[in-house]
Design a protein around this motif. Structure first.
Motif, PDB file in Angstrom:
ATOM      1  N   VAL A  58      -0.472  -7.886  -0.050  1.00  0.00           N
ATOM      2  CA  VAL A  58      -1.149  -7.021   0.121  1.00  0.00           C
ATOM      3  C   VAL A  58      -1.147  -5.935  -0.805  1.00  0.00           C
ATOM      4  O   VAL A  58      -0.130  -5.761  -1.025  1.00  0.00           O
ATOM      5  N   SER A  59      -2.397  -5.091  -1.014  1.00  0.00           N
ATOM      6  CA  SER A  59      -2.237  -4.030  -1.728  1.00  0.00           C
ATOM      7  C   SER A  59      -3.081  -3.160  -1.206  1.00  0.00           C
ATOM      8  O   SER A  59      -4.195  -3.246  -0.707  1.00  0.00           O
ATOM      9  N   THR A  60      -3.043  -1.753  -1.613  1.00  0.00           N
ATOM     10  CA  THR A  60      -3.790  -0.657  -1.167  1.00  0.00           C
ATOM     11  C   THR A  60      -3.254   0.509  -2.146  1.00  0.00           C
ATOM     12  O   THR A  60      -2.407   0.407  -2.903  1.00  0.00           O
ATOM     13  N   PHE A  61      -4.238   1.651  -2.216  1.00  0.00           N
ATOM     14  CA  PHE A  61      -4.124   2.642  -3.021  1.00  0.00           C
ATOM     15  C   PHE A  61      -3.455   3.754  -2.341  1.00  0.00           C
ATOM     16  O   PHE A  61      -4.169   3.891  -1.157  1.00  0.00           O
ATOM     17  N   ILE A  62      -2.348   4.419  -2.366  1.00  0.00           N
ATOM     18  CA  ILE A  62      -2.177   5.751  -1.604  1.00  0.00           C
ATOM     19  C   ILE A  62      -1.696   6.730  -2.800  1.00  0.00           C
ATOM     20  O   ILE A  62      -0.917   6.508  -3.601  1.00  0.00           O
ATOM     21  N   GLN A  63      -2.367   7.907  -2.510  1.00  0.00           N
ATOM     22  CA  GLN A  63      -2.307   8.949  -3.700  1.00  0.00           C
ATOM     23  C   GLN A  63      -2.758   8.614  -4.912  1.00  0.00           C
ATOM     24  O   GLN A  63      -1.663   8.982  -5.657  1.00  0.00           O
ATOM     25  N   ASN A  64      -3.512   7.867  -4.933  1.00  0.00           N
ATOM     26  CA  ASN A  64      -3.906   7.422  -6.383  1.00  0.00           C
ATOM     27  C   ASN A  64      -2.968   6.364  -7.055  1.00  0.00           C
ATOM     28  O   ASN A  64      -3.083   6.193  -8.251  1.00  0.00           O
ATOM     29  N   LYS A  65      -2.151   5.750  -6.353  1.00  0.00           N
ATOM     30  CA  LYS A  65      -1.233   4.864  -6.560  1.00  0.00           C
ATOM     31  C   LYS A  65      -1.259   3.515  -6.011  1.00  0.00           C
ATOM     32  O   LYS A  65      -1.704   3.459  -4.839  1.00  0.00           O
ATOM     33  N   VAL A  66      -1.069   2.449  -6.776  1.00  0.00           N
ATOM     34  CA  VAL A  66      -1.061   0.991  -6.300  1.00  0.00           C
ATOM     35  C   VAL A  66      -0.086   0.666  -5.499  1.00  0.00           C
ATOM     36  O   VAL A  66       1.218   0.849  -6.196  1.00  0.00           O
ATOM     37  N   VAL A  67      -0.080   0.208  -4.020  1.00  0.00           N
ATOM     38  CA  VAL A  67       1.269  -0.092  -3.280  1.00  0.00           C
ATOM     39  C   VAL A  67       1.040  -1.705  -2.990  1.00  0.00           C
ATOM     40  O   VAL A  67      -0.258  -1.916  -2.556  1.00  0.00           O
ATOM     41  N   VAL A  68       1.943  -2.401  -3.313  1.00  0.00           N
ATOM     42  CA  VAL A  68       2.034  -3.820  -3.047  1.00  0.00           C
ATOM     43  C   VAL A  68       3.155  -4.027  -1.881  1.00  0.00           C
ATOM     44  O   VAL A  68       4.212  -3.638  -2.282  1.00  0.00           O
ATOM     45  N   ALA A  69       2.746  -4.774  -1.017  1.00  0.00           N
ATOM     46  CA  ALA A  69       3.761  -5.312   0.125  1.00  0.00           C
ATOM     47  C   ALA A  69       3.637  -6.773   0.338  1.00  0.00           C
ATOM     48  O   ALA A  69       2.547  -7.317   0.306  1.00  0.00           O
ATOM     49  N   GLY A  70       4.828  -7.148   0.907  1.00  0.00           N
ATOM     50  CA  GLY A  70       5.082  -8.385   1.401  1.00  0.00           C
ATOM     51  C   GLY A  70       4.602  -9.741   0.376  1.00  0.00           C
ATOM     52  O   GLY A  70       4.839  -9.326  -0.839  1.00  0.00           O
ATOM     53  N   GLY A  71       4.011 -10.388   1.083  1.00  0.00           N
ATOM     54  CA  GLY A  71       3.842 -11.964   0.306  1.00  0.00           C
ATOM     55  C   GLY A  71       4.750 -12.757   0.281  1.00  0.00           C
ATOM     56  O   GLY A  71       5.851 -12.648   0.780  1.00  0.00           O
ATOM     57  N   VAL A  72       4.989 -13.748  -0.757  1.00  0.00           N
ATOM     58  CA  VAL A  72       5.916 -14.784  -0.906  1.00  0.00           C
ATOM     59  C   VAL A  72       6.193 -14.725  -2.289  1.00  0.00           C
ATOM     60  O   VAL A  72       5.324 -14.536  -3.337  1.00  0.00           O
ATOM     61  N   ASP A  73       7.592 -15.147  -2.666  1.00  0.00           N
ATOM     62  CA  ASP A  73       8.019 -15.232  -4.053  1.00  0.00           C
ATOM     63  C   ASP A  73       7.663 -16.839  -4.808  1.00  0.00           C
ATOM     64  O   ASP A  73       7.051 -17.302  -3.829  1.00  0.00           O
ATOM     65  N   ASP A  74       7.942 -17.011  -5.709  1.00  0.00           N
ATOM     66  CA  ASP A  74       7.394 -18.408  -6.389  1.00  0.00           C
ATOM     67  C   ASP A  74       8.108 -19.556  -5.761  1.00  0.00           C
ATOM     68  O   ASP A  74       7.859 -20.801  -5.794  1.00  0.00           O
TER      69      ASP A  74
END
Length: 83
Positions: A58-74
């Motif tokens: 998942v991703s969002t913008f916080i204070q004009n910066k992209v934040v990416v969290a969670g997910g799975v690796d390859d």
């Protein structure tokens, strides 16, 4: 009226997308070496890659910066980290 846009630099599988104040980003995805791109309404630009390749994140913008969290690796191991 719709505008024709350039194709993305390469294919993405299970990538994350974010958009904020006209800034759009495509983030990583399966087997993409963590590559990320920003689209400025005219062309795609490479932005810094993730430290860990992520799908289903998942991703969002916080204070004009992209934040990416969670997910799975390859290897489909679940990730509990944030970048």
């Amino acid at each position: 009226m719709y505008k024709d846009l350039p194709n993305v630099p390469h294919s993405f599988y299970d990538a994350t997308f974010g958009s904020y104040k006209g800034r759009s980003v495509i983030i990583s995805g399966y087997d993409s070496n963590g590559q990320c791109f920003e689209f400025d309404q005219e062309e795609y630009q490479v932005i810094p890659s993730l430290n860990v390749n992520r799908s289903y994140a998942v991703s969002t913008f916080i204070q004009n910066k992209v934040v990416v969290a969670g997910g799975v690796d390859d290897d489909y191991d679940e990730l509990d980290s944030i970048e």
